[in-house]
Scaffold this motif. Structure first.
Motif, short mmCIF file in Angstrom:
data_model
loop_
_atom_site.label_atom_id
_atom_site.label_comp_id
_atom_site.label_asym_id
_atom_site.label_seq_id
_atom_site.Cartn_x
_atom_site.Cartn_y
_atom_site.Cartn_z
N ARG A 1 0.81 -1.22 0.00
CA ARG A 1 0.00 0.00 0.00
C ARG A 1 0.84 1.27 0.00
O ARG A 1 0.33 2.38 0.05
CB ARG A 1 -0.96 -0.02 1.20
CG ARG A 1 -1.89 -1.23 1.18
CD ARG A 1 -2.81 -1.26 2.37
NE ARG A 1 -3.77 -0.19 2.37
CZ ARG A 1 -4.88 -0.15 1.64
NH1 ARG A 1 -5.17 -1.17 0.85
NH2 ARG A 1 -5.69 0.86 1.70
N LEU B 1 4.41 2.82 4.62
CA LEU B 1 3.43 3.90 4.69
C LEU B 1 2.25 3.54 3.80
O LEU B 1 2.43 3.21 2.63
CB LEU B 1 4.09 5.19 4.19
CG LEU B 1 3.25 6.45 4.19
CD1 LEU B 1 2.99 6.91 5.63
CD2 LEU B 1 3.98 7.57 3.44
N ASP B 2 1.06 3.60 4.37
CA ASP B 2 -0.15 3.25 3.61
C ASP B 2 -0.64 4.47 2.83
O ASP B 2 -1.57 5.16 3.26
CB ASP B 2 -1.21 2.72 4.57
CG ASP B 2 -2.50 2.34 3.86
OD1 ASP B 2 -2.56 2.49 2.62
OD2 ASP B 2 -3.43 1.90 4.56
N VAL B 3 -0.01 4.72 1.70
CA VAL B 3 -0.42 5.85 0.87
C VAL B 3 -1.77 5.57 0.21
O VAL B 3 -2.54 6.49 -0.08
CB VAL B 3 0.65 6.17 -0.20
CG1 VAL B 3 0.30 7.46 -0.93
CG2 VAL B 3 2.03 6.29 0.43
N ALA B 4 -2.06 4.29 0.00
CA ALA B 4 -3.31 3.93 -0.69
C ALA B 4 -4.52 4.46 0.07
O ALA B 4 -5.43 5.06 -0.52
CB ALA B 4 -3.39 2.41 -0.84
N LEU C 1 -0.87 -0.66 7.38
CA LEU C 1 -2.28 -0.39 7.12
C LEU C 1 -2.74 0.79 7.96
O LEU C 1 -2.73 0.73 9.19
CB LEU C 1 -3.13 -1.63 7.45
CG LEU C 1 -4.61 -1.55 7.09
CD1 LEU C 1 -4.81 -1.46 5.58
CD2 LEU C 1 -5.35 -2.76 7.65
N PRO D 1 1.42 3.97 -4.15
CA PRO D 1 0.91 5.19 -4.80
C PRO D 1 1.78 6.42 -4.46
O PRO D 1 2.20 6.59 -3.31
CB PRO D 1 -0.50 5.34 -4.20
CG PRO D 1 -0.88 3.99 -3.74
CD PRO D 1 0.39 3.34 -3.29
#
Lengths: 358, 345
Positions: free
Chosen positions: A338, B259-262, B211, A341
């Protein structure tokens, strides 16, 4: 020079003595080849050679049991070979190849072999001391009868990590022996110009720890002391300091001619007058080993190094699509998924798709 | 250096059923993991006899003994390194550093050693170690004891960095960190220790590293934060709704590396506006990274520039009004949110 009692009898049997002699010669031949290959641009980065220090590396490693641990600084080729890392795996590592003992990711300073319990090859002066101390703590926690040999140069003893590690080892009765390889110079700065107490072994007393100095060019003396102190660490959980006084013939690294801070006469005095290999060769001859036998050992070591160079040159370079290999434990890829992006340009291909936590 | 214990008398008793403080949640996770796995041990300054500088490890020495709750001398470099060495041969040390400020004297071991082992040795050996430490400011602890260097560590490949904002996440993510095979920096926070939240002791689930969470749903603006900045951001969101009529979403990062950029991007795509908040200095900080990621991932969705709030860029002063002025308080978060929402800048 010795502060310890040297034994009258050779401390080990002939077979073992010949094996140690072979190990010393292998180390010398390896370093000679490494310098040649470095100059031929087959080896990059820093390359710190230990020619002249063979009695210290072979002698201290001889004091280790198979189950003991070895941790060193960056001048690690001789220690790795003495511990049984194959010349092929070590040379391939210097060449930066996949068959290297760290798969080409570490290079000259970061050899290791977990199976042989050689836990690196570390590049920051004195940084390996806390880690070796922690391995000794792990041994105690696991209730095992093992010891750690932690090598450092005499230049490392003015770092805080030295003081902190000795204190912790003594305070907690940890089975670690700190081997100070005193080759007189930390890069180009002599012991006298760096240490207020130039007799390094005396510093152990500040931590109520046993310390002693040995002639690091006398194989038998080194073996006797390291065996005794490693046994004591393993069995009685007492740490110690051994200071081995020796000399490196080459510069700090291959890039250093080693002449700005010392004279040719001084180098000759050591290399011609006190060479540890020549000294041991003479002893073996005196005890009845024939010149033919010695030459056979020397030829064999030379051939092994030649084969190692050939092997290294033929070994594949690591694949670029494995750039992030090893950085994170297997299974970590999902944790990082994740993060993709908005990544910096090219980053997804360079790391996420290139073995990150795969 | 003084670390004053901040446990409040009767703190545990105040907690209702299913409710506990952040401090208690950390302690619970430690206790559970130590009971589960013999290799897990705690090491640090004052963790045992003193009962923990901030009482996080209170009672653990009585329960597990001085070998598994090991008091150390003031030698961060040595005992962080000792954690690395022990981890390399299969132990699972949880090293407590009294505050993040003191980790600086062990920076070499963290950055040059722990973070390097996996890659540098070709994946041949791992370092399953946790370093727990609080950051944060606000008690007049002044310049040397009030810093948040989260971004330094999160910017170091080879480390994992977690920074939860509520007791339930603290417990489940610390358990995840202890079971993880890589070196994990687990960032806590001084004021957050007494924050309360729902924790179900019967739910033994393990947190997911990497997450983020939507701590509060909203549609007008996304506030992205971690650790105590999330607590402040939630308070700000409440004020923004109550007093200004805005619906604000709060994304709690929980994990800085990975890092959860999503999750951040999904939120910003929905709200079209982003405000990044951190306790540290924003220049070259966590919010710099988040803002850069948002502008790249959500360029076409942004209706306003990405805004940031952090500690004023000065060494934190002692005098209370100066300290308060420098802190990224709720009022500054509210003001920045309104500027982002209404276009004033």
């Amino acid at each position: 020079m010795s502060e310890s009692v040297t034994t009258e009898e050779p401390p080990v049997g002939t077979e073992e003595r010949l094996s140690h002699y072979r190990s010393m010669v292998l180390s010398r031949e390896f370093e000679t080849a490494a310098e040649r290959q470095y100059k031929a641009a087959k080896i990059g980065g820093y390359c710190h050679l230990s020619s002249g220090q063979e009695a210290t590396s072979v002698g201290t490693v001889a004091g280790l049991d198979q189950d003991d641990y070895l941790v060193t600084g960056y001048r690690c080729h001789g220690f790795a070979l003495a511990r049984g890392v194959s010349a092929k795996a070590a040379m391939a590592e210097l060449f930066g190849r996949e068959d290297g003992c760290a798969h080409g990711r570490g290079g000259s300073m970061h050899l290791l072999d977990v199976e042989k319990k050689f836990y690196g090859g570390w590049g920051i002066v004195a940084g390996q001391l806390p880690i070796a101390t922690g391995i000794a703590l792990g041994i105690v926690r696991q209730g095992r009868s093992q010891a750690v040999l932690c090598e450092l140069g005499e230049g490392a003893v003015n770092m805080g990590a030295w003081h902190e590690s000795l204190n912790l080892a003594a305070l907690w009765d940890l089975p670690v022996v700190f081997l100070v390889v005193n080759n007189s110079y930390g890069m180009g700065t002599s012991v006298d110009r760096a240490s207020a107490e130039p007799e390094i072994f005396r510093r152990a007393a500040a931590h109520r720890m046993h310390g002693e100095r040995v002639d690091g060019n006398d194989l038998d003396e080194v073996i006797e002391a390291s065996r005794r102190l490693l046994d004591r660490a393993r069995l009685d959980r007492r740490p110690a300091v051994i200071e081995a006084v020796t000399y490196r013939y080459r510069g700090h690294s291959v890039a250093d001619a080693g002449l700005a801070y010392r004279s040719k006469e001084e180098i000759a005095d050591w290399s011609e007058g006190r060479d540890p290999i020549a000294r041991q060769r003479l002893r073996l001859q005196e005890s009845g080993v024939t010149v033919e036998d010695l030459e056979a050992i020397e030829d064999e070591a030379r051939s092994e190094v030649e084969a190692a160079v050939e092997h290294a040159a033929a070994s594949a370079e690591p694949s670029v699509d494995q750039l992030a290999h090893g950085m994170y434990a297997p299974g970590s890829a999902a944790q990082f998924e994740r993060m993709r992006p908005g990544s910096p340009f090219g980053e997804e291909a360079l790391t996420f798709d290139a073995g990150l936590g795969a | 250096m003084t670390a004053q214990a901040q446990a409040e008398p009767g703190e545990a008793a105040v907690s209702g059923p299913g409710t506990m403080t952040f401090r208690e949640a950390i302690r619970l996770a430690l206790r559970e993991e130590m009971a589960r796995d013999e290799q897990v041990f705690v090491m640090g300054e004052e963790v045992g006899l003193f009962d923990g500088s901030y009482k996080v490890t209170s009672g653990l020495m009585d329960e597990f003994g001085p070998d598994r709750v090991r008091d150390t001398p003031i030698s961060e470099e040595a005992f962080v390194g000792a954690g690395i060495g022990a981890a390399m041969i299969g132990e699972r040390p949880v090293v407590e550093i009294m505050t993040l400020n003191f980790l600086l004297v062990a920076m070499d071991q963290v950055v040059n050693h722990a973070a390097k082992v996996g890659a540098m040795f070709g994946g041949e050996v791992r370092v399953p170690m946790v370093i727990r430490t609080p950051n944060g400011a606000g008690n007049q602890l002044t310049a040397q004891h009030s810093q948040s260097f989260d971004g330094w560590f999160a910017g170091t490949p080879g480390l994992k960095v977690l920074a939860p904002a509520n007791p339930a996440d603290a417990r489940s993510l610390l358990k995840a960190a202890i079971r993880d095979d890589d070196p994990v920096l687990f960032i806590e926070n001084l004021p957050i220790y007494k924050e309360k939240g729902e924790v179900d002791p019967g739910d033994d689930s393990i947190g997911e590293i990497g997450l983020a969470a939507i701590a509060r749903e909203g549609s007008d603006l996304s506030i992205v934060s971690h650790s105590f900045a999330t607590v402040r951001s939630l308070q700000a969101a409440e004020i923004l709704e109550r007093e200004h009529g805005y619906s604000v979403e709060v994304v709690d990062l929980r994990s800085l590396r990975p890092l959860d950029v999503a999750t951040v991007a999904d939120s910003v795509v929905k709200t079209n506006r982003a405000l990044c908040v951190e306790e540290g200095w924003p220049s070259f900080g966590v919010t710099s990274e988040i803002a850069a990621r948002i502008q790249k991932a959500c360029f076409d969705d942004l209706d306003a520039p990405v805004e940031r709030v952090g500690m004023a860029e000065v060494p934190l002063p002692y005098a209370k009004p100066l300290e308060l002025a420098a802190m990224p308080g709720t009022d500054r978060i509210v003001a920045a949110a309104i500027a982002t929402l209404e276009g004033a800048r």
